[in-house]
Scaffold this motif. Structure first.
Motif, short mmCIF file in Angstrom:
data_model
loop_
_atom_site.label_atom_id
_atom_site.label_comp_id
_atom_site.label_asym_id
_atom_site.label_seq_id
_atom_site.Cartn_x
_atom_site.Cartn_y
_atom_site.Cartn_z
N GLN A 187 34.31 21.11 34.71
CA GLN A 187 34.19 20.62 33.34
C GLN A 187 35.43 19.80 33.00
N LEU A 188 35.22 18.74 32.23
CA LEU A 188 36.31 17.88 31.82
C LEU A 188 36.94 18.45 30.55
N ILE A 189 38.24 18.76 30.62
CA ILE A 189 38.99 19.31 29.49
C ILE A 189 40.18 18.41 29.23
N GLN A 190 40.22 17.78 28.07
CA GLN A 190 41.34 16.92 27.69
C GLN A 190 41.68 15.91 28.79
N GLY A 191 40.66 15.32 29.38
CA GLY A 191 40.86 14.30 30.39
C GLY A 191 41.15 14.84 31.78
N ARG A 192 41.16 16.16 31.97
CA ARG A 192 41.40 16.77 33.27
C ARG A 192 40.16 17.52 33.72
N MET A 193 39.84 17.40 35.00
CA MET A 193 38.69 18.12 35.54
C MET A 193 39.15 19.52 35.96
N VAL A 194 38.52 20.54 35.40
CA VAL A 194 38.82 21.93 35.73
C VAL A 194 37.65 22.48 36.54
N HIS A 195 37.95 22.99 37.73
CA HIS A 195 36.92 23.50 38.63
C HIS A 195 36.84 25.02 38.53
N LEU A 196 35.64 25.53 38.68
CA LEU A 196 35.38 26.97 38.68
C LEU A 196 35.08 27.43 40.09
N PRO A 197 35.57 28.63 40.48
CA PRO A 197 36.31 29.56 39.64
C PRO A 197 37.72 29.05 39.34
N VAL A 198 38.20 29.40 38.15
CA VAL A 198 39.57 29.08 37.76
C VAL A 198 40.50 30.12 38.37
N ARG A 199 41.58 29.64 38.99
CA ARG A 199 42.46 30.54 39.72
C ARG A 199 43.82 30.70 39.03
N VAL A 200 44.28 31.93 39.01
CA VAL A 200 45.66 32.27 38.63
C VAL A 200 46.35 32.72 39.90
N ARG A 201 47.38 32.00 40.30
CA ARG A 201 48.04 32.30 41.57
C ARG A 201 49.25 33.21 41.42
N ASP A 202 49.84 33.24 40.24
CA ASP A 202 51.02 34.10 40.05
C ASP A 202 51.17 34.42 38.56
N ALA A 203 51.15 35.70 38.23
CA ALA A 203 51.30 36.12 36.85
C ALA A 203 51.85 37.54 36.80
N THR A 204 52.50 37.87 35.70
CA THR A 204 52.83 39.25 35.37
C THR A 204 51.94 39.66 34.21
N VAL A 205 51.25 40.78 34.38
CA VAL A 205 50.30 41.25 33.37
C VAL A 205 50.66 42.67 32.98
N CYS A 206 50.75 42.92 31.67
CA CYS A 206 51.13 44.23 31.14
C CYS A 206 50.09 44.69 30.13
N SER A 207 49.69 45.97 30.22
CA SER A 207 48.60 46.46 29.39
C SER A 207 48.92 47.85 28.84
N ALA A 208 48.46 48.08 27.61
CA ALA A 208 48.54 49.41 27.01
C ALA A 208 47.17 49.73 26.41
N PHE A 209 46.68 50.93 26.69
CA PHE A 209 45.34 51.34 26.26
C PHE A 209 45.48 52.45 25.23
N PHE A 210 44.88 52.23 24.05
CA PHE A 210 45.03 53.15 22.94
C PHE A 210 43.69 53.76 22.54
N PRO A 211 43.66 55.06 22.26
CA PRO A 211 42.43 55.67 21.73
C PRO A 211 42.27 55.30 20.26
N VAL A 212 41.06 54.93 19.88
CA VAL A 212 40.76 54.60 18.49
C VAL A 212 39.42 55.22 18.12
N ARG A 213 39.16 55.31 16.84
CA ARG A 213 37.87 55.83 16.38
C ARG A 213 36.76 54.89 16.81
N ALA A 214 35.73 55.43 17.43
CA ALA A 214 34.63 54.60 17.91
C ALA A 214 33.93 53.88 16.77
#
Length: 231
Positions: A4-31
Protein backbone atom coordinates in the motif's frame (compact mmCIF):
# COMPACT_ATOMS: atom_id res chain seq x y z
CA UNK A 1 2.93 -9.72 -1.52
CA UNK A 2 0.35 -7.08 -0.62
CA UNK A 3 1.45 -3.47 -0.51
CA UNK A 4 0.00 0.00 0.00
CA UNK A 5 1.18 3.51 -0.78
CA UNK A 6 1.54 5.59 2.40
CA UNK A 7 2.66 9.23 2.11
CA UNK A 8 4.42 8.49 -1.17
CA UNK A 9 6.17 5.35 0.15
CA UNK A 10 5.25 1.79 -0.74
CA UNK A 11 4.79 -0.34 2.40
CA UNK A 12 4.85 -4.10 1.86
CA UNK A 13 3.08 -6.70 3.99
CA UNK A 14 3.93 -8.36 6.23
CA UNK A 15 5.35 -5.30 7.95
CA UNK A 16 8.52 -6.19 9.83
CA UNK A 17 10.00 -4.90 13.08
CA UNK A 18 13.63 -5.95 13.21
CA UNK A 19 14.67 -4.49 16.57
CA UNK A 20 12.55 -3.18 19.43
CA UNK A 21 12.26 -3.12 23.20
CA UNK A 22 8.74 -3.90 24.36
CA UNK A 23 7.47 -3.55 27.94
CA UNK A 24 4.05 -4.63 29.21
CA UNK A 25 2.02 -4.55 32.41
CA UNK A 26 -1.23 -6.49 32.78
CA UNK A 27 -3.84 -5.23 35.24
CA UNK A 28 -7.03 -6.89 36.52
CA UNK A 29 -10.12 -4.76 35.96
CA UNK A 30 -13.85 -5.21 36.36
CA UNK A 31 -15.18 -7.09 33.35
CA UNK A 32 -18.33 -4.97 33.20
CA UNK A 33 -16.24 -1.79 33.14
CA UNK A 34 -13.98 -3.18 30.40
CA UNK A 35 -17.01 -4.18 28.33
CA UNK A 36 -18.42 -0.67 28.64
CA UNK A 37 -15.15 0.87 27.40
CA UNK A 38 -14.86 -1.37 24.32
CA UNK A 39 -18.57 -1.72 23.53
CA UNK A 40 -18.11 0.31 20.32
CA UNK A 41 -15.99 -2.51 18.87
CA UNK A 42 -18.63 -5.23 19.13
CA UNK A 43 -16.06 -7.44 20.90
CA UNK A 44 -16.36 -9.01 24.34
CA UNK A 45 -13.76 -8.90 27.10
CA UNK A 46 -12.27 -12.23 28.12
CA UNK A 47 -12.62 -13.06 31.81
CA UNK A 48 -9.56 -14.51 33.51
CA UNK A 49 -11.69 -15.02 36.63
CA UNK A 50 -15.43 -14.53 37.05
CA UNK A 51 -16.07 -10.80 36.74
CA UNK A 52 -12.41 -9.96 36.03
CA UNK A 53 -10.93 -8.86 32.71
CA UNK A 54 -7.41 -7.71 31.79
CA UNK A 55 -6.21 -4.28 30.68
CA UNK A 56 -2.69 -4.24 29.22
CA UNK A 57 -0.50 -1.13 29.16
CA UNK A 58 2.35 -1.51 26.68
CA UNK A 59 5.20 0.77 25.66
CA UNK A 60 7.80 0.18 22.99
CA UNK A 61 10.90 1.63 21.41
CA UNK A 62 10.91 0.58 17.74
CA UNK A 63 14.53 1.11 16.70
CA UNK A 64 14.40 -0.56 13.28
CA UNK A 65 11.17 -1.26 11.43
CA UNK A 66 9.49 -0.89 8.04
CA UNK A 67 7.62 2.07 9.57
CA UNK A 68 10.84 3.79 10.71
CA UNK A 69 11.99 4.36 14.31
CA UNK A 70 9.39 5.57 16.81
CA UNK A 71 8.00 5.32 20.34
CA UNK A 72 4.59 3.85 21.07
CA UNK A 73 2.25 3.40 24.03
CA UNK A 74 -0.82 1.19 24.01
CA UNK A 75 -3.96 0.53 26.02
CA UNK A 76 -5.42 -2.87 25.14
CA UNK A 77 -7.91 -5.37 26.51
CA UNK A 78 -7.87 -9.14 26.24
CA UNK A 79 -10.93 -10.17 24.22
CA UNK A 80 -12.66 -13.34 23.11
CA UNK A 81 -12.54 -14.31 19.45
CA UNK A 82 -15.73 -13.16 17.72
CA UNK A 83 -18.35 -15.91 17.83
CA UNK A 84 -16.73 -17.70 20.77
CA UNK A 85 -19.18 -18.91 23.42
CA UNK A 86 -16.59 -19.21 26.19
CA UNK A 87 -15.70 -16.20 28.34
CA UNK A 88 -12.46 -17.79 29.49
CA UNK A 89 -8.88 -16.85 28.58
CA UNK A 90 -8.25 -19.49 25.89
CA UNK A 91 -7.30 -18.24 22.43
CA UNK A 92 -7.76 -14.62 23.41
CA UNK A 93 -6.52 -11.68 21.38
CA UNK A 94 -5.81 -8.07 22.28
CA UNK A 95 -8.23 -5.32 21.31
CA UNK A 96 -6.19 -2.13 20.87
CA UNK A 97 -8.22 0.74 22.35
CA UNK A 98 -5.67 3.59 22.28
CA UNK A 99 -2.26 3.66 20.56
CA UNK A 100 -0.37 6.96 20.62
CA UNK A 101 2.92 7.26 18.74
CA UNK A 102 5.46 10.07 18.33
CA UNK A 103 5.96 10.00 14.53
CA UNK A 104 3.57 10.93 11.73
CA UNK A 105 4.48 8.21 9.20
CA UNK A 106 3.77 5.29 11.51
CA UNK A 107 0.55 6.99 12.60
CA UNK A 108 -0.72 7.20 9.04
CA UNK A 109 0.48 3.70 8.16
CA UNK A 110 -1.06 2.14 11.25
CA UNK A 111 -4.41 3.77 10.54
CA UNK A 112 -4.45 2.94 6.83
CA UNK A 113 -3.11 -0.63 6.93
CA UNK A 114 -4.79 -2.02 10.04
CA UNK A 115 -7.19 0.53 11.51
CA UNK A 116 -5.03 1.00 14.60
CA UNK A 117 -6.17 3.97 16.74
CA UNK A 118 -2.85 5.75 16.38
CA UNK A 119 -2.53 9.44 17.22
CA UNK A 120 0.37 11.72 18.02
CA UNK A 121 1.51 12.22 21.61
CA UNK A 122 4.66 12.99 23.54
CA UNK A 123 6.15 9.69 24.70
CA UNK A 124 9.25 9.74 26.89
CA UNK A 125 11.04 6.43 27.45
CA UNK A 126 13.81 5.50 29.85
CA UNK A 127 15.07 2.06 28.94
CA UNK A 128 18.82 2.11 29.65
CA UNK A 129 18.51 1.04 33.31
CA UNK A 130 16.96 -2.15 34.75
CA UNK A 131 13.91 -0.02 35.62
CA UNK A 132 11.87 0.76 32.48
CA UNK A 133 9.83 3.96 32.47
CA UNK A 134 7.33 5.53 30.09
CA UNK A 135 5.73 8.97 30.44
CA UNK A 136 2.91 9.87 28.03
CA UNK A 137 1.60 13.40 27.56
CA UNK A 138 -1.16 14.43 25.17
CA UNK A 139 -2.23 18.01 24.46
CA UNK A 140 0.10 19.21 27.19
CA UNK A 141 -1.56 17.02 29.83
CA UNK A 142 -0.11 14.00 31.62
CA UNK A 143 -1.83 10.75 30.70
CA UNK A 144 0.27 8.16 32.48
CA UNK A 145 3.66 7.66 34.12
CA UNK A 146 4.45 3.93 34.19
CA UNK A 147 7.51 2.35 35.80
CA UNK A 148 8.33 -1.37 35.52
CA UNK A 149 10.70 -3.00 37.99
CA UNK A 150 13.27 -5.61 36.94
CA UNK A 151 12.03 -9.19 36.81
CA UNK A 152 13.40 -12.72 36.65
CA UNK A 153 15.11 -13.73 33.38
CA UNK A 154 12.99 -15.88 31.10
CA UNK A 155 14.03 -17.89 28.02
CA UNK A 156 13.66 -16.58 24.47
CA UNK A 157 10.33 -17.37 22.87
CA UNK A 158 8.42 -17.24 19.60
CA UNK A 159 4.79 -16.26 19.98
CA UNK A 160 1.77 -15.82 17.70
CA UNK A 161 0.07 -12.42 17.74
CA UNK A 162 -3.62 -11.65 17.34
CA UNK A 163 -4.82 -8.06 17.58
CA UNK A 164 -8.22 -6.48 16.95
CA UNK A 165 -8.95 -2.90 15.93
CA UNK A 166 -12.02 -0.78 15.24
CA UNK A 167 -12.00 2.28 13.02
CA UNK A 168 -14.62 4.03 10.87
CA UNK A 169 -17.26 1.53 11.98
CA UNK A 170 -15.19 -1.52 10.93
CA UNK A 171 -13.70 -4.14 13.25
CA UNK A 172 -10.59 -5.92 11.98
CA UNK A 173 -8.36 -8.80 13.03
CA UNK A 174 -4.59 -8.69 12.48
CA UNK A 175 -2.34 -11.68 12.96
CA UNK A 176 1.41 -11.79 13.26
CA UNK A 177 4.44 -13.34 14.88
CA UNK A 178 6.87 -12.20 17.56
CA UNK A 179 10.30 -13.41 18.71
CA UNK A 180 11.54 -12.11 22.07
CA UNK A 181 14.98 -12.21 23.68
CA UNK A 182 16.34 -10.63 26.84
CA UNK A 183 13.04 -11.26 28.61
CA UNK A 184 12.35 -10.51 32.28
CA UNK A 185 9.03 -11.14 34.02
CA UNK A 186 7.59 -10.84 37.52
CA UNK A 187 4.24 -10.77 39.30
CA UNK A 188 3.24 -7.19 40.02
CA UNK A 189 6.26 -5.05 39.29
CA UNK A 190 4.45 -1.96 37.96
CA UNK A 191 4.15 1.49 39.50
CA UNK A 192 1.61 3.73 37.78
CA UNK A 193 0.66 7.38 38.15
CA UNK A 194 -2.28 8.79 36.23
CA UNK A 195 -2.63 12.38 35.08
CA UNK A 196 -5.63 14.59 34.27
CA UNK A 197 -6.14 13.65 30.61
CA UNK A 198 -9.49 12.00 29.64
CA UNK A 199 -7.69 8.70 28.93
CA UNK A 200 -6.25 8.81 32.45
CA UNK A 201 -9.77 9.33 33.80
CA UNK A 202 -10.96 6.31 31.83
CA UNK A 203 -8.14 4.16 33.26
CA UNK A 204 -8.98 5.40 36.74
CA UNK A 205 -12.62 4.39 36.29
CA UNK A 206 -11.42 0.88 35.39
CA UNK A 207 -9.75 0.71 38.81
CA UNK A 208 -6.16 1.67 37.98
CA UNK A 209 -3.75 2.18 39.60
CA UNK A 210 -3.69 -1.17 41.31
CA UNK A 211 -1.24 -4.04 41.58
CA UNK A 212 -0.43 -5.55 38.20
CA UNK A 213 -0.96 -9.23 37.59
CA UNK A 214 2.29 -9.42 35.64
CA UNK A 215 5.00 -7.20 34.20
CA UNK A 216 7.17 -8.29 31.26
CA UNK A 217 10.07 -6.61 29.47
CA UNK A 218 11.75 -7.85 26.29
CA UNK A 219 14.97 -6.05 25.38
CA UNK A 220 15.20 -7.46 21.84
CA UNK A 221 11.99 -8.08 19.96
CA UNK A 222 11.25 -8.91 16.32
CA UNK A 223 7.75 -8.85 14.86
CA UNK A 224 5.83 -9.38 11.65
CA UNK A 225 2.29 -8.07 11.06
CA UNK A 226 0.07 -9.45 8.29
CA UNK A 227 -2.73 -7.66 6.45
CA UNK A 228 -5.90 -6.86 8.37
CA UNK A 229 -9.02 -9.00 7.88
CA UNK A 230 -12.41 -7.29 8.17
CA UNK A 231 -14.81 -9.08 10.52
Amino acid sequence: MASQLIQGRMVHLPVRVRDATVCSAFFPVRADAARAVIAYSGLDAAEILPGKAVCALVFADYRDSDLDAYHEFGVAFLVRPPGSESRGPREVGAFVHWLPVDQVFTMEAGRSLWGFPKELAEIGLRLSSPYKRCVVRKDGRLVVDLLLRPGVPAPPARLPLTAYTHRDGVTRRITGRMAVHGVQARPGGALIRLGNHPVAKELSELGLPKRALLSVTAERTRMEWDAAVTL
